[in-house]
Design an enzyme around this catalytic site. Structure first.
Site, PDB file in Angstrom:
ATOM      1  N   ASN A  13       0.884  -1.174   0.000  1.00 36.81           N
ATOM      2  CA  ASN A  13       0.000   0.000   0.000  1.00 36.81           C
ATOM      3  C   ASN A  13       0.921   1.223   0.000  1.00 36.81           C
ATOM      4  O   ASN A  13       1.524   1.537   1.012  1.00 36.81           O
ATOM      5  CB  ASN A  13      -0.884  -0.019   1.253  1.00 36.81           C
ATOM      6  CG  ASN A  13      -1.664   1.276   1.420  1.00 36.81           C
ATOM      7  OD1 ASN A  13      -1.810   2.055   0.471  1.00 36.81           O
ATOM      8  ND2 ASN A  13      -2.178   1.505   2.620  1.00 36.81           N
ATOM      9  N   LYS A  15       0.132   4.321  -0.327  1.00 38.39           N
ATOM     10  CA  LYS A  15      -0.474   5.540   0.252  1.00 38.39           C
ATOM     11  C   LYS A  15      -0.195   6.731  -0.664  1.00 38.39           C
ATOM     12  O   LYS A  15      -0.177   6.572  -1.884  1.00 38.39           O
ATOM     13  CB  LYS A  15       0.031   5.770   1.674  1.00 38.39           C
ATOM     14  CG  LYS A  15       0.013   4.506   2.520  1.00 38.39           C
ATOM     15  CD  LYS A  15       0.262   4.758   3.968  1.00 38.39           C
ATOM     16  CE  LYS A  15       0.356   3.425   4.696  1.00 38.39           C
ATOM     17  NZ  LYS A  15       0.154   3.536   6.115  1.00 38.39           N
ATOM     18  N   HIS A  99      -9.418   1.325   4.614  1.00 44.86           N
ATOM     19  CA  HIS A  99      -8.148   1.444   5.333  1.00 44.86           C
ATOM     20  C   HIS A  99      -8.361   2.377   6.527  1.00 44.86           C
ATOM     21  O   HIS A  99      -9.136   3.328   6.445  1.00 44.86           O
ATOM     22  CB  HIS A  99      -7.067   2.003   4.393  1.00 44.86           C
ATOM     23  CG  HIS A  99      -5.698   1.919   4.999  1.00 44.86           C
ATOM     24  ND1 HIS A  99      -5.236   2.863   5.892  1.00 44.86           N
ATOM     25  CD2 HIS A  99      -4.709   1.002   4.866  1.00 44.86           C
ATOM     26  CE1 HIS A  99      -4.007   2.511   6.268  1.00 44.86           C
ATOM     27  NE2 HIS A  99      -3.672   1.392   5.668  1.00 44.86           N
ATOM     28  N   GLU A 101      -6.738   4.740   7.639  1.00 43.81           N
ATOM     29  CA  GLU A 101      -6.509   6.176   7.359  1.00 43.81           C
ATOM     30  C   GLU A 101      -7.725   6.784   6.656  1.00 43.81           C
ATOM     31  O   GLU A 101      -8.050   7.952   6.875  1.00 43.81           O
ATOM     32  CB  GLU A 101      -5.228   6.335   6.516  1.00 43.81           C
ATOM     33  CG  GLU A 101      -3.991   6.067   7.359  1.00 43.81           C
ATOM     34  CD  GLU A 101      -2.796   5.510   6.601  1.00 43.81           C
ATOM     35  OE1 GLU A 101      -2.760   5.604   5.358  1.00 43.81           O
ATOM     36  OE2 GLU A 101      -1.898   4.959   7.265  1.00 43.81           O
ATOM     37  N   GLU A 171      -5.682  -5.275  10.269  1.00 43.06           N
ATOM     38  CA  GLU A 171      -4.664  -4.256  10.531  1.00 43.06           C
ATOM     39  C   GLU A 171      -4.947  -3.555  11.857  1.00 43.06           C
ATOM     40  O   GLU A 171      -5.740  -2.600  11.905  1.00 43.06           O
ATOM     41  CB  GLU A 171      -4.679  -3.213   9.411  1.00 43.06           C
ATOM     42  CG  GLU A 171      -4.343  -3.777   8.053  1.00 43.06           C
ATOM     43  CD  GLU A 171      -3.648  -2.726   7.195  1.00 43.06           C
ATOM     44  OE1 GLU A 171      -2.540  -3.018   6.717  1.00 43.06           O
ATOM     45  OE2 GLU A 171      -4.189  -1.628   7.029  1.00 43.06           O
ATOM     46  N   GLY A 177       2.214   1.787  10.685  1.00 43.96           N
ATOM     47  CA  GLY A 177       3.169   2.880  10.573  1.00 43.96           C
ATOM     48  C   GLY A 177       3.866   3.222  11.883  1.00 43.96           C
ATOM     49  O   GLY A 177       4.513   4.260  11.998  1.00 43.96           O
ATOM     50  N   SER A 217       3.157  -2.728  10.197  1.00 41.81           N
ATOM     51  CA  SER A 217       4.603  -2.806  10.400  1.00 41.81           C
ATOM     52  C   SER A 217       5.187  -4.181  10.060  1.00 41.81           C
ATOM     53  O   SER A 217       6.148  -4.625  10.690  1.00 41.81           O
ATOM     54  CB  SER A 217       4.984  -2.372  11.826  1.00 41.81           C
ATOM     55  OG  SER A 217       4.556  -1.038  12.051  1.00 41.81           O
TER      56      SER A 217
END
Ligand code: PEP
Length: 257
Positions: A13, A15, A99, A101, A171, A177, A217
């Protein structure tokens, strides 16, 4: 992983990273080191502006391309948005949906995730549906209930023969991250619980075909241990998918016997 019943999928991904020229450089760097003729499917989910070129650039090294989100409707006055059909026609095969985010910064909810899953399937894309708990939710002990709720909402009214081909990415928000990875046991436990939810709703045949990834991660060092869990069928990878050598190491971990 369980390659007998389902695909192992390593998906990057990107981003909001990598311009078109950086995408070309990435392709040049990864091509000579890409493992050949192995089991796992590899996907790169890239910014929408790069999809069409990426399809061409990564074709020879068998990397499929995905988008990072799509709109839930098939046309309309939604300035700046793109539809699942546009993504499909650009040559992508996958689309990430929900996702964390997108949920955090763009108000995506379990309800919109479900609409987007339907839009993706309708357009012929494979949705990679993200679910995951926050640290507070984990500490409160509600992880399993929350994940079950997210999975059920995302798949509401999706036909069983379609569910077989979707991808779910577990996730945990606290691992994305942050450099803080879930332990292999934590990842395995939640991925197994996701499969149980699917089995109860759709039966064993559907449940065993669904690819369930871990994301958060994942890197060259921890991939092997995470992927050794029977219900972890791959990874959704952010940071480590920006470096060809690191991404290849994760693919190699997924290709092991
Ligand atoms: C992600 O963005 O889906 C992700 C897992 O990121 P990272 O690997 O950087 O934690």
């Amino acid at each position: 992983m369980n390659r007998r019943y389902r695909k192992t999928i390593i998906a990057g991904n990107w981003k909001m990273n990598n311009t078109l020229s950086q995408t070309k450089t990435f392709a040049e760097e990864i091509k000579p080191i890409m493992p050949k003729g192995k089991w796992c499917n590899v996907v790169l989910c890239v910014p929408a502006t790069n999809i069409q070129s990426a399809v061409r650039l990564f074709k020879d090294c068998h990397i499929a391309i995905g988008a990072e989100t799509c709109h839930e409707l098939d046309h309309g006055a939604y300035t700046g948005e793109i539809t699942a059909a546009m993504i499909k026609e650009a040559g992508a095969k996958y689309v990430i949906i929900g996702h964390s985010e997108r949920r955090q910064y763009y108000n995506e909810t379990d309800f919109t995730v479900n609409k987007k899953v339907h839009a993706a399937i309708e357009a012929g894309l494979i949705p990679i549906i993200c679910v995951g708990e926050s640290l507070e939710q984990r500490e409160l002990g509600v992880t399993m209930e929350l994940i079950a709720y997210q999975v059920k909402c995302a798949l509401a009214d999706v036909a069983p023969e379609k569910v077989r081909h979707i991808v779910i990415a577990y996730e945990p928000l606290w691992a994305i991250g942050t450099g803080k990875t879930a332990t292999a046991e934590q990842a395995g436990e939640v991925c197994q619980a996701i499969r149980t939810v699917i089995r109860k709703q759709y039966g064993a045949h559907v449940a065993r075909s669904v690819t369930i990834q871990y994301g958060g991660s994942m890197n060259a060092k921890n991939a092997e241990e995470l992927l050794a869990q029977p219900d972890v069928d791959g990874g959704l990878i952010g940071g480590a998918a920006l470096k060809p050598a690191d991404f290849v190491k994760i693919i190699e971990a997924a290709n092991q016997e």
